[in-house]
Design a protein around this motif. Structure first.
Motif, PDB file in Angstrom:
ATOM      1  N   LEU A   4       0.826  -1.213   0.000  1.00  0.00           N
ATOM      2  CA  LEU A   4       0.000   0.000   0.000  1.00  0.00           C
ATOM      3  C   LEU A   4       0.859   1.261   0.000  1.00  0.00           C
ATOM      4  CD1 LEU A   4      -2.862  -0.885   2.511  1.00  0.00           C
ATOM      5  CD2 LEU A   4      -3.015  -0.665   0.027  1.00  0.00           C
ATOM      6  N   ALA A   5       1.874   1.295   0.840  1.00  0.00           N
ATOM      7  CA  ALA A   5       2.730   2.475   0.911  1.00  0.00           C
ATOM      8  C   ALA A   5       3.420   2.725  -0.424  1.00  0.00           C
ATOM      9  CB  ALA A   5       3.765   2.298   2.022  1.00  0.00           C
ATOM     10  N   SER A   6       3.902   1.652  -1.057  1.00  0.00           N
ATOM     11  CA  SER A   6       4.574   1.789  -2.340  1.00  0.00           C
ATOM     12  C   SER A   6       3.623   2.271  -3.422  1.00  0.00           C
ATOM     13  CB  SER A   6       5.196   0.444  -2.740  1.00  0.00           C
ATOM     14  OG  SER A   6       5.808   0.516  -4.008  1.00  0.00           O
ATOM     15  N   LEU A   7       2.405   1.729  -3.449  1.00  0.00           N
ATOM     16  CA  LEU A   7       1.427   2.126  -4.452  1.00  0.00           C
ATOM     17  C   LEU A   7       1.043   3.587  -4.326  1.00  0.00           C
ATOM     18  CD1 LEU A   7      -1.023  -0.916  -4.455  1.00  0.00           C
ATOM     19  CD2 LEU A   7       0.257  -0.077  -6.426  1.00  0.00           C
ATOM     20  N   LEU A   8       0.686   4.020  -3.119  1.00  0.00           N
ATOM     21  CA  LEU A   8       0.165   5.371  -2.935  1.00  0.00           C
ATOM     22  C   LEU A   8       1.257   6.425  -3.060  1.00  0.00           C
ATOM     23  CD1 LEU A   8      -2.364   4.585  -0.084  1.00  0.00           C
ATOM     24  CD2 LEU A   8      -2.812   4.820  -2.531  1.00  0.00           C
ATOM     25  N   ASP A   9       2.470   6.098  -2.621  1.00  0.00           N
ATOM     26  CA  ASP A   9       3.561   7.036  -2.820  1.00  0.00           C
ATOM     27  C   ASP A   9       3.939   7.101  -4.294  1.00  0.00           C
ATOM     28  OD1 ASP A   9       5.600   8.837  -1.615  1.00  0.00           O
ATOM     29  OD2 ASP A   9       6.975   7.379  -2.506  1.00  0.00           O
ATOM     30  N   GLY A  10       3.872   5.953  -4.979  1.00  0.00           N
ATOM     31  CA  GLY A  10       4.140   5.943  -6.407  1.00  0.00           C
ATOM     32  C   GLY A  10       3.133   6.771  -7.174  1.00  0.00           C
ATOM     33  N   ALA A  11       1.858   6.709  -6.762  1.00  0.00           N
ATOM     34  CA  ALA A  11       0.829   7.528  -7.409  1.00  0.00           C
ATOM     35  C   ALA A  11       1.162   9.012  -7.278  1.00  0.00           C
ATOM     36  CB  ALA A  11      -0.532   7.226  -6.788  1.00  0.00           C
ATOM     37  N   ARG A  12       1.663   9.418  -6.123  1.00  0.00           N
ATOM     38  CA  ARG A  12       2.044  10.823  -5.926  1.00  0.00           C
ATOM     39  C   ARG A  12       3.142  11.239  -6.904  1.00  0.00           C
ATOM     40  NH1 ARG A  12       6.187  12.970  -3.473  1.00  0.00           N
ATOM     41  NH2 ARG A  12       6.794  10.946  -2.594  1.00  0.00           N
ATOM     42  N   ARG A  13       4.091  10.345  -7.142  1.00  0.00           N
ATOM     43  CA  ARG A  13       5.225  10.693  -8.000  1.00  0.00           C
ATOM     44  C   ARG A  13       4.826  10.830  -9.468  1.00  0.00           C
ATOM     45  NH1 ARG A  13       7.511   6.471  -5.146  1.00  0.00           N
ATOM     46  NH2 ARG A  13       7.704   5.234  -7.065  1.00  0.00           N
TER      47      ARG A  13
END
Length: 373
Positions: A320-329
Motif C-alpha cells: 500500500l505504501a509503495s502504491l500510494l507514494d508511487g501515485a504521488r510521484r
C-alpha cells in the motif's frame, strides 16, 4: 515494500552452502519458506531435472536452488512483483535462472524435461488445474510434472486431475500434511480448458461498462461496491491523462474513457488482470493502454491528471505504501489521486507525502479520498 531475508542450507554438493532469499509484502509466506516448495526441492533433487520449468515461482526458491543441478531453469510468475523478487534472488545466489511474467503457460516455448508447481491455498481449483494442464503442455513427451499440495490446497482434486490427464499419477513423498505428486506427459496430449472468461456488462454511474474476468481475479464476474463508489467520484474531464492503478478488469479506466474524451492507461501487478483488462477495453471500443508492472514502475516516466486506485489492501502495508507514494510521484502539478478503501482502514499513514487529503465520499462500507501533491 517491507519484507525479510530468509536463509536456506543447501545440504547438497551443488551450489552455495547457504541460499539467501529476499521476500516482501504481496508474496506467499513472507517470514518463512513454504513447506510445499521445500518438499518439491526434496523430491526433485537427485532426479536429473534437465531443463526445468518452475511454475508460479513465488520468490524463486525452487528455481534458484535447482539451477545448480539442472541443465537450465525458467521461472514463471503471473505477478510482476513476485517476478522481480525471483530475478533478484537468482542474482543474489548466482543462479542461472531466467524469469518470465506470464499468465498463460501455453504462450511459452515447450520441450522441458521437468516442471514443478505448488498451488497456494487460495488458488481456485479450476485455475490450479489449468496450470497443471498447461505445464504438461510445456513438457516434452514423457517429461515429468511435480505438484506439491496440501489437503487444504486441493491435493486430492489435483491428484484426480493428473490421473485423468496422464493416466498415471503417484505420490513420491509426504511430510507435514503436504504431498508431492508426479506424473508423466503422454506422447499425445491436448490440454482441456478449465478456465473460461466471463463477459458481462455493468452500469457505472449511468454509463454501461463491458468487462471480462476469469476465476481468481478480484471481484470476478461482478463490480465491487468500492470500485462503483470510486467511479461515481472520478470527475474525469476532456483532455485528462488518466491512470487506472491496480486496474483489475479495467472498470475505472473504461468508465473514464466512456464519460470523457481522455487518454487512459491501465496498469496492474497481475498479468492475469491486465490480459482481462485488455479484453475489456476492446469490448468497450476504447483505445487505452495496458501495462503489467509492480505499482507505477511501468509508467514512472509519465505524468497524469487523475490516478484512480482501488488498491489491494490485503497485500500488506508495504504494498500500500509503495502504491500510494508511487501515485504521488506520477501526478502532474494540480493532479489528484482518487482512492477507495474500507471504512475500517486508516489510510492516513500512507498519504503523509501528499499536500492535502480530503474525504470525497462515504458509502455504506467504503470511503473515497482525494489526495493532491
Amino acid at each position: 515494500m517491507t519484507g525479510d531475508q530468509l536463509e536456506l542450507g543447501a545440504h547438497v554438493p551443488e551450489g552455495p552452502d547457504t541460499y539467501r532469499f529476499h521476500t516482501a509484502d504481496g508474496v506467499a509466506s513472507v517470514e518463512a519458506f513454504r513447506a510445499a516448495e521445500l518438499l518439491l526441492l526434496r523430491a526433485i533433487h537427485g532426479t536429473a531435472p534437465g531443463d526445468h520449468l518452475s511454475v508460479q515461482s513465488n520468490y524463486g526458491v525452487v528455481g534458484v536452488v535447482l539451477a545448480a543441478s539442472a541443465a537450465s531453469v525458467r521461472m514463471t510468475e503471473a505477478s510482476a512483483r513476485r517476478a522481480r523478487l525471483c530475478r533478484r534472488n537468482a542474482a543474489v545466489n548466482g543462479a542461472a535462472a531466467r524469469t518470465t511474467v506470464v499468465a498463460d503457460l501455453r504462450r511459452i516455448d515447450g520441450g522441458y524435461d521437468t516442471a514443478s508447481y505448488a498451488p497456494e491455498s487460495h488458488t481456485p481449483i479450476e485455475v490450479g488445474k489449468q496450470r497443471i494442464a498447461d505445464s504438461l503442455t510445456a513438457l516434452r513427451p514423457d517429461g515429468r510434472l511435480f505438484v506439491a499440495a496440501t489437503d487444504g490446497a486441493g491435493r486430492s482434486r489435483y491428484e484426480r486431475c493428473l490421473t485423468e490427464l496422464t493416466g498415471d499419477c503417484r505420490t513420491v513423498t509426504t511430510a507435514d500434511g503436504c504431498s508431492v505428486l508426479v506424473a508423466q506427459r503422454p506422447a499425445s496430449f491436448e490440454p482441456p480448458r478449465y478456465v473460461t472468461p466471463t463477459r458481462f456488462e455493468v452500469g457505472v454511474d449511468g454509463a454501461a461498462v463491458p468487462l471480462v474476468t476469469v476465476p481468481g481475479m478480484f471481484a470476478a464476474g461482478r463490480l465491487d461496491d468500492g470500485t462503483r463508489l470510486l467511479a461515481a467520484n472520478a470527475t474525469v474531464e476532456d483532455g485528462d491523462r488518466v491512470l487506472d492503478l491496480c486496474c483489475g478488469a479495467g472498470p475505472l479506466g473504461i468508465h473514464a474513457g466512456t464519460v470523457a474524451d481522455c487518454s487512459v492507461t491501465l496498469t496492474d501487478d497481475s498479468r492475469v488482470a491486465t490480459r482481462a483488462a485488455a479484453c475489456s477495453l476492446r469490448a468497450a471500443g476504447i483505445d487505452g493502454r495496458v501495462v503489467t508492472a509492480d505499482g507505477v514502475n511501468g509508467v514512472s516516466g509519465e505524468r497524469f491528471d487523475r490516478v484512480l486506485c482501488n488498491p489491494p489492501t490485503h497485500a500488506g502495508d508495504g504494498v500500500l505504501a509503495s502504491l500510494l507514494d508511487g501515485a504521488r510521484r506520477v501526478l502532474r502539478a494540480g493532479g489528484v489521486l482518487l482512492a477507495v478503501h474500507h471504512r475500517d482502514l486508516d489510510f492516513r499513514p500512507h498519504l503523509r507525502g501528499y499536500g492535502s487529503v480530503t474525504v470525497r465520499d462515504t458509502g455504506d462500507e467504503h470511503v473515497v479520498v482525494a489526495a493532491r501533491p
